[in-house]
Write a protein that holds these residues in place. Sequence first.
Motif, PDB file in Angstrom:
ATOM      1  N   ILE A   8       0.850  -1.173  -0.353  1.00  0.00           N
ATOM      2  CA  ILE A   8       0.046   0.187  -0.137  1.00  0.00           C
ATOM      3  C   ILE A   8       0.803   1.608   0.009  1.00  0.00           C
ATOM      4  CG2 ILE A   8      -1.554  -1.161   1.330  1.00  0.00           C
ATOM      5  CD1 ILE A   8      -0.991   0.768   3.695  1.00  0.00           C
ATOM      6  N   ARG A   9      -0.160   2.545  -0.038  1.00  0.00           N
ATOM      7  CA  ARG A   9       0.959   3.475  -0.172  1.00  0.00           C
ATOM      8  C   ARG A   9       0.387   4.935   0.891  1.00  0.00           C
ATOM      9  NH1 ARG A   9       1.917   8.650  -3.424  1.00  0.00           N
ATOM     10  NH2 ARG A   9      -0.188   7.798  -5.358  1.00  0.00           N
ATOM     11  N   ILE A  10       0.336   5.732   1.443  1.00  0.00           N
ATOM     12  CA  ILE A  10      -0.312   6.773   2.703  1.00  0.00           C
ATOM     13  C   ILE A  10       0.055   7.632   1.883  1.00  0.00           C
ATOM     14  CG2 ILE A  10      -0.587   7.043   4.836  1.00  0.00           C
ATOM     15  CD1 ILE A  10       0.548   3.837   5.794  1.00  0.00           C
ATOM     16  N   ASP A  11      -0.376   8.824   1.685  1.00  0.00           N
ATOM     17  CA  ASP A  11       0.006   9.834   1.221  1.00  0.00           C
ATOM     18  C   ASP A  11      -0.529  11.064   2.046  1.00  0.00           C
ATOM     19  OD1 ASP A  11       1.557  11.046  -1.048  1.00  0.00           O
ATOM     20  OD2 ASP A  11      -0.676  11.973  -1.798  1.00  0.00           O
ATOM     21  N   SER A  12      -0.973  10.791   3.456  1.00  0.00           N
ATOM     22  CA  SER A  12      -1.527  11.578   4.158  1.00  0.00           C
ATOM     23  C   SER A  12      -1.094  11.359   5.781  1.00  0.00           C
ATOM     24  CB  SER A  12      -2.559  11.676   3.792  1.00  0.00           C
ATOM     25  OG  SER A  12      -3.975  11.146   4.191  1.00  0.00           O
ATOM     26  N   GLY A  13      -1.995  12.465   6.253  1.00  0.00           N
ATOM     27  CA  GLY A  13      -2.171  12.068   8.161  1.00  0.00           C
ATOM     28  C   GLY A  13      -0.500  11.834   8.598  1.00  0.00           C
ATOM     29  N   ASP A  14      -1.283  10.818  10.040  1.00  0.00           N
ATOM     30  CA  ASP A  14       0.442  10.747  10.998  1.00  0.00           C
ATOM     31  C   ASP A  14       0.785   9.565  10.435  1.00  0.00           C
ATOM     32  OD1 ASP A  14       1.516   9.635  13.283  1.00  0.00           O
ATOM     33  OD2 ASP A  14       0.422  10.579  14.187  1.00  0.00           O
ATOM     34  N   LEU A  15       1.692   9.284   9.761  1.00  0.00           N
ATOM     35  CA  LEU A  15       2.481   8.239   9.182  1.00  0.00           C
ATOM     36  C   LEU A  15       2.830   7.181   9.557  1.00  0.00           C
ATOM     37  CD1 LEU A  15       4.524  10.605   6.160  1.00  0.00           C
ATOM     38  CD2 LEU A  15       2.202   9.687   6.054  1.00  0.00           C
ATOM     39  N   ALA A  16       3.515   7.859  10.816  1.00  0.00           N
ATOM     40  CA  ALA A  16       3.740   6.548  11.989  1.00  0.00           C
ATOM     41  C   ALA A  16       2.942   5.646  12.622  1.00  0.00           C
ATOM     42  CB  ALA A  16       4.261   7.882  13.722  1.00  0.00           C
ATOM     43  N   TYR A  17       1.993   6.810  12.967  1.00  0.00           N
ATOM     44  CA  TYR A  17       0.320   6.009  13.268  1.00  0.00           C
ATOM     45  C   TYR A  17       0.003   5.457  12.738  1.00  0.00           C
ATOM     46  CZ  TYR A  17      -4.155   5.395  14.799  1.00  0.00           C
ATOM     47  OH  TYR A  17      -5.767   4.338  14.642  1.00  0.00           O
ATOM     48  N   LEU A  18      -0.606   5.537  11.239  1.00  0.00           N
ATOM     49  CA  LEU A  18      -1.449   4.381   9.895  1.00  0.00           C
ATOM     50  C   LEU A  18      -0.332   3.730   9.444  1.00  0.00           C
ATOM     51  CD1 LEU A  18      -2.711   7.656   8.013  1.00  0.00           C
ATOM     52  CD2 LEU A  18      -3.876   5.752   9.572  1.00  0.00           C
ATOM     53  N   SER A  19       1.451   4.184   9.987  1.00  0.00           N
ATOM     54  CA  SER A  19       1.895   2.855   9.752  1.00  0.00           C
ATOM     55  C   SER A  19       2.164   1.347  10.293  1.00  0.00           C
ATOM     56  CB  SER A  19       3.652   3.202   8.817  1.00  0.00           C
ATOM     57  OG  SER A  19       4.306   3.370  10.360  1.00  0.00           O
ATOM     58  N   CYS A  20       2.040   2.372  11.266  1.00  0.00           N
ATOM     59  CA  CYS A  20       1.952   0.936  12.354  1.00  0.00           C
ATOM     60  C   CYS A  20       0.489   0.297  12.818  1.00  0.00           C
ATOM     61  CB  CYS A  20       1.996   1.380  14.011  1.00  0.00           C
ATOM     62  SG  CYS A  20       3.664   2.131  14.262  1.00  0.00           S
ATOM     63  N   GLU A  74      12.134   7.836  15.040  1.00  0.00           N
ATOM     64  CA  GLU A  74      11.359   7.863  17.000  1.00  0.00           C
ATOM     65  C   GLU A  74      10.786   7.321  17.357  1.00  0.00           C
ATOM     66  OE1 GLU A  74      12.197  12.513  17.831  1.00  0.00           O
ATOM     67  OE2 GLU A  74      13.896  11.880  17.773  1.00  0.00           O
ATOM     68  N   GLN A  75       9.529   7.345  16.576  1.00  0.00           N
ATOM     69  CA  GLN A  75       8.051   7.597  17.204  1.00  0.00           C
ATOM     70  C   GLN A  75       7.876   5.675  16.774  1.00  0.00           C
ATOM     71  OE1 GLN A  75       5.153  10.102  15.268  1.00  0.00           O
ATOM     72  NE2 GLN A  75       6.675  11.379  14.816  1.00  0.00           N
ATOM     73  N   GLY A  76       9.017   5.254  16.068  1.00  0.00           N
ATOM     74  CA  GLY A  76       9.089   3.590  15.517  1.00  0.00           C
ATOM     75  C   GLY A  76       7.609   3.039  14.494  1.00  0.00           C
ATOM     76  N   HIS A  77       8.022   3.556  13.311  1.00  0.00           N
ATOM     77  CA  HIS A  77       6.626   3.469  12.281  1.00  0.00           C
ATOM     78  C   HIS A  77       7.509   2.290  11.678  1.00  0.00           C
ATOM     79  CE1 HIS A  77      10.433   3.412   9.098  1.00  0.00           C
ATOM     80  NE2 HIS A  77      11.652   4.428   9.313  1.00  0.00           N
ATOM     81  N   LYS A  78       6.631   1.660  11.348  1.00  0.00           N
ATOM     82  CA  LYS A  78       6.934   0.037  10.057  1.00  0.00           C
ATOM     83  C   LYS A  78       7.331   0.378   8.508  1.00  0.00           C
ATOM     84  CE  LYS A  78       6.426  -1.604  13.941  1.00  0.00           C
ATOM     85  NZ  LYS A  78       7.589  -2.457  14.562  1.00  0.00           N
ATOM     86  N   ILE A  79       7.229   1.349   8.280  1.00  0.00           N
ATOM     87  CA  ILE A  79       7.162   2.436   6.901  1.00  0.00           C
ATOM     88  C   ILE A  79       8.201   1.162   6.218  1.00  0.00           C
ATOM     89  CG2 ILE A  79       7.695   4.291   5.026  1.00  0.00           C
ATOM     90  CD1 ILE A  79       6.267   5.428   7.184  1.00  0.00           C
ATOM     91  N   ASP A  80       8.214   0.964   5.157  1.00  0.00           N
ATOM     92  CA  ASP A  80       9.183  -0.331   3.998  1.00  0.00           C
ATOM     93  C   ASP A  80       9.396   1.184   3.616  1.00  0.00           C
ATOM     94  OD1 ASP A  80       8.919  -2.611   5.029  1.00  0.00           O
ATOM     95  OD2 ASP A  80       6.387  -2.017   4.742  1.00  0.00           O
ATOM     96  N   CYS A  81       9.345   1.579   2.449  1.00  0.00           N
ATOM     97  CA  CYS A  81       9.780   2.479   1.710  1.00  0.00           C
ATOM     98  C   CYS A  81       8.696   4.446   1.924  1.00  0.00           C
ATOM     99  CB  CYS A  81       8.990   1.994   0.696  1.00  0.00           C
ATOM    100  SG  CYS A  81       9.465   2.880  -0.684  1.00  0.00           S
TER     101      CYS A  81
END
Length: 659
Positions: free
Chosen positions: A432-444, A483-490
């Motif tokens: 998936i691709r996330i293009d808005s919002g709180d990226l750390a929270y949404l990726s988790c 710092e927020q422990g995101h789960k983003i791969d790219c």
Amino acid sequence: MNDRELSCSAGGQFMDRGRMNQNGVVQPLLTDLYQITMAYAYWKSDKTDDTAVFDLFFRNNPFHGEFTIFAGLEECLKFLDSFHYSQSDIEYLKQTLPEGIENEFFEYLGNLTARDVTLFAIDEGTVAFPRVPIIKIEGPLIIVQLLETTLLTLVNYASLMATNAARYRMVAGKHVKLLEFGLRRAQGPDGGLSASKYSYTGGFDGTSNVLAGKLFNIPVKGTHAHAYITSFSSIGELKTRLIKHKQTGIMEDLLEHAVRHRQMLSHVLDVSTEESSEGELAAMVSYAIAFPDGFMALVDTYDVKSRETEHASLEPKLINDIKSDNSPPKTKPSTNGHQNGQGNGKVNGHKTNGHQNGIVVQSKDTKIQDTKANTAAAAATATTAKTTTATTTSNGTAYLPKYVEKSFRSGLLNFSAVALALNDLGYHALGIRIDSGDLAYLSCLARETFEKVAERFKVPWFNKLTIVASNDINEDTILSLNEQGHKIDCFGIGTHLVTCQRQPALGCVYKLVEINGQPRIKLSQDVEKVTMPGNKNAYRLYSADGHALIDLLQKVSEPPPAVGQKVLCRHPFQESKRAYVIPSHVESLYKVYWKAGKICQQLPTLEQVREKVQISLKTLRNDHKRTLNPTPYKVAVSDNLYNFIHDLWLQNAPIGELS
């Protein structure tokens, strides 16, 4: 019309010169007028036989850092290889230059080439530092003067871009993919192509720029925009629903599989199908049919409001810890369609990443809303209690209330349904691709969702789905997300990367340091602008642990420093700053890249330059590379050169008179 002009007009900007793609815009007239007027004045002064040495260097590292990546050398060599004033160039100059210029000068220009020029340079992709020339040019005064502007424009942005990309690579870490998405925001077509090329040099993994992929053999990546999702409003618009099973070849209805999985997923993920968009589902199904082995979907298109959302927004006091002073500030929409609010705070205990970027809001199809109104009203009462409290993960991270997630929950539900449907038919979705919002929270949240689906439906590959994040990401954003422990791969990075917003120019300069064997110095009340005269060599001295200690400049007449031998290294302008260095390894930085009209070195491929960047960066200590308050890297001169500089300074500095 000569070969160059034919190639430019017929083939566009880039010409094929053997193995090298030559940018047709890069030609002798890509210069400042005063270079040509100076050339005439030199010619008029009978300086055609004078020889000169110019240094190309920069005075400060960019982005508040302590290193710079040298890039653009190959383009400089292509320019030297093709340097020639065409007949149309000469005709234009006759019309443009002031009256009274002799025809003999134009004949002289028409015969000029770079055959008598010698170019020394450090290897492209090498870490470089202020005041150490990255290119050294020797040759006839007039021709090396005419090269100045073009060489600067080829090196300045290339080195700045490669450095910016290398910094992004360092903060992202080696396991996260980086994609350059900046063509639409770049400074024109040439800026866009250069950004794609040199971001790849600096450590990015691919680009969205298709032409850059063709010209430079860079991996090209991309999926779809919000427009594709919003082009569908209901499943009734799907004209193609059938897809071949990957193994059996039997045609099956992908939508039917997706709808069945969506119903099951709604219970597993605690997301009502009433909260999701049928238009979004239709768009994802159609895209999956087009690219069953490459299905990656944008999941934040719709802000689908239910009565639950409306009820929650009417009673904000029921939501724990959501206060006005912690909310992102309201901002005007930017021209790129995003609200770029900057706000650091905590919402229900969850730290935001400072980039609460507005999502694209679209209404669901009116007919769909009408048929679901009663159901949504009934669901609102039952779920209000859930809405007013935050969910908590096993590690204690407090998630946002559900009404904050609506758009994302719709996208995640529909994506997971389509991905499982593809799995039924032998295909694996990409992510998936996330293009808005709180990226750390949404990726988790996305990663947790994928793990639930993987466990419930026995599809282990769901755990490894790629999560791509985009939307005005810069270096500080990535540090905050780390710092927020995101789960983003790219990360897909555009504007801040290609425009180098933190510092839009490197500031390389091109200075005369010797003419006819005699040193030249430029004096200034600003010591930073005083040049280091004479023809020089540069060496990098290494410690026993393999790290670079210091760069040392010497006169070309001096013997090079030797391994194990004590070398006195001095600050070029501060007498008290000096130190002895005993190197464990000595690297001569300059190689002859152009001489007698030919390239003298085997030019590396773009991949090899890219590898060189990472190898060179590893030679620096971590304190030189850190983001906050990096340790300055030392650049010194030999004792002989120090005395030479200061003696020449005194000889050329005027003596004041007091009365």
